[in-house]
Motif scaffolding. Structure first.
Motif, PDB file in Angstrom:
ATOM      1  N   ASP A  23       0.516 -33.298 -15.754  1.00 35.48           N
ATOM      2  CA  ASP A  23       0.455 -32.371 -16.903  1.00 35.48           C
ATOM      3  C   ASP A  23       1.882 -31.819 -17.249  1.00 35.48           C
ATOM      4  O   ASP A  23       2.088 -30.917 -18.360  1.00 35.48           O
ATOM      5  CB  ASP A  23      -0.489 -31.148 -16.427  1.00 35.48           C
ATOM      6  CG  ASP A  23      -1.958 -31.611 -16.267  1.00 35.48           C
ATOM      7  OD1 ASP A  23      -1.963 -32.528 -17.095  1.00 35.48           O
ATOM      8  OD2 ASP A  23      -2.455 -31.026 -15.800  1.00 35.48           O
ATOM      9  N   ARG A  26       3.216 -32.344 -20.973  1.00 32.34           N
ATOM     10  CA  ARG A  26       3.027 -31.296 -21.936  1.00 32.34           C
ATOM     11  C   ARG A  26       4.211 -30.291 -22.363  1.00 32.34           C
ATOM     12  O   ARG A  26       4.407 -29.927 -23.642  1.00 32.34           O
ATOM     13  CB  ARG A  26       1.690 -30.506 -21.902  1.00 32.34           C
ATOM     14  CG  ARG A  26       0.464 -31.091 -21.602  1.00 32.34           C
ATOM     15  CD  ARG A  26      -0.702 -30.362 -21.255  1.00 32.34           C
ATOM     16  NE  ARG A  26      -1.932 -31.015 -21.153  1.00 32.34           N
ATOM     17  CZ  ARG A  26      -2.611 -31.527 -21.801  1.00 32.34           C
ATOM     18  NH1 ARG A  26      -2.638 -31.565 -23.141  1.00 32.34           N
ATOM     19  NH2 ARG A  26      -3.824 -32.077 -21.427  1.00 32.34           N
ATOM     20  N   ASP A 117      -6.003 -36.323 -24.179  1.00 35.21           N
ATOM     21  CA  ASP A 117      -5.596 -36.535 -22.775  1.00 35.21           C
ATOM     22  C   ASP A 117      -6.491 -37.960 -22.229  1.00 35.21           C
ATOM     23  O   ASP A 117      -7.561 -38.237 -22.461  1.00 35.21           O
ATOM     24  CB  ASP A 117      -5.990 -35.543 -21.663  1.00 35.21           C
ATOM     25  CG  ASP A 117      -5.589 -35.704 -20.400  1.00 35.21           C
ATOM     26  OD1 ASP A 117      -5.588 -36.462 -19.730  1.00 35.21           O
ATOM     27  OD2 ASP A 117      -4.768 -34.601 -19.971  1.00 35.21           O
TER      28      ASP A 117
END
Length: 272
Positions: A23, A26, A117
């Motif tokens: 993640d 991002r 995603d």
């Protein structure tokens, strides 16, 4: 879609090489980095360097509808549109999608964009495609094997029965085994910019991006070995995989900057 970030600085905390999470991407593509990305690529020079490789490979397979799952600033989405393909442009970064949309508009095109995603791709993209492209070394943003398997399975499910996945990656084998050497001939074609690794181990390749105004940005990526990537593709269900080195069918393993995998779903029904 998420509100665009106005951040100009990346934040990896006090120990950047310990940041090894999927993640993280991002937070890496802050506004200031995205706005400089095209000077790194140089669209015109990139067109000259890669030629019609991807267009030719897709046309050879009769592909018409293409999902670009790592759109970035839109380079390949726009090229495919101009070659007559129907394209849906996806990315996990709202900043990148916004830049891609603007770039396409400036060239007279209207992108069909979706923020998605890969691990839950089919929740956001509701159609089947002849081809999926995942380019720009983007797959190496996934640090967890379960994430990689999930993403590949989502790609597989989004393809028609005879669909094809085209996925590229940096030549991490050479980086891990021999150290860094790159001509930047094919992928990063911009002048007065540089890309180099500042840390490499078996679980992290941290790259530094330097621009002409002395701005620096970083990307933390997982150094995927070529054989590992193709094995995962096969285990997910892809039947036939060809690997090219910098757009060439034959190459010495240590020479290419990038590998390009072309994986066919190649389902054959029992009555054929």
């Amino acid at each position: 879609m998420n509100t665009l970030s106005s951040k100009t600085k990346q934040d990896y905390g006090s120990d950047p090489v310990s940041v090894r999470e999927t993640d993280q991407y991002r937070a890496e593509y802050v506004h200031a980095f995205v706005q400089k990305w095209d000077s790194l690529i140089d669209w015109d020079a990139r067109i000259q360097s890669e030629g019609s490789f991807f267009i030719d490979k897709l046309k050879e397979r009769g592909c018409r509808q293409v999902l670009d799952v790592a759109t970035g600033t839109g380079f390949h989405s726009v090229r495919l549109l101009e070659a007559g393909f129907e394209v849906v442009s996806a990315d996990g970064s709202a900043e990148m999608l916004s830049k891609a949309f603007t770039n396409a508009r400036s060239r007279g095109h209207l992108l069909r964009t979706v923020q998605a995603d890969w691990r839950w791709l089919n929740q956001d993209v509701h159609q089947k495609f002849d081809a999926i492209i995942c380019l720009g070394n983007s797959f190496t943003h996934l640090f967890n094997e379960n994430d990689r398997r999930k993403a590949l399975a989502e790609f597989y499910a989004a393809l028609r029965h005879d669909g094809v996945l085209i996925l590229d990656q940096r030549n991490y084998d050479a980086l891990l085994d021999y150290g860094f050497s790159s001509t930047h001939t094919y992928y990063y074609c911009g002048t007065n910019v540089s890309v180099k690794p500042v840390h490499v181990d078996k679980g992290l390749a941290r790259f530094e991006y330097n621009f002409s105004d002395n701005d620096k940005f970083y990307l933390n990526m997982f150094p995927l070995r070529k054989s590992y990537t193709t094995r995962l593709m096969q285990e997910v269900g892809f039947q036939k995989i060809e690997t090219f080195g910098d757009f060439q069918e034959t190459y010495r393993e240590s020479e290419p900057d990038f590998f390009i995998h072309i994986a066919e779903k190649a389902y054959q029904s029992t009555d054929e």
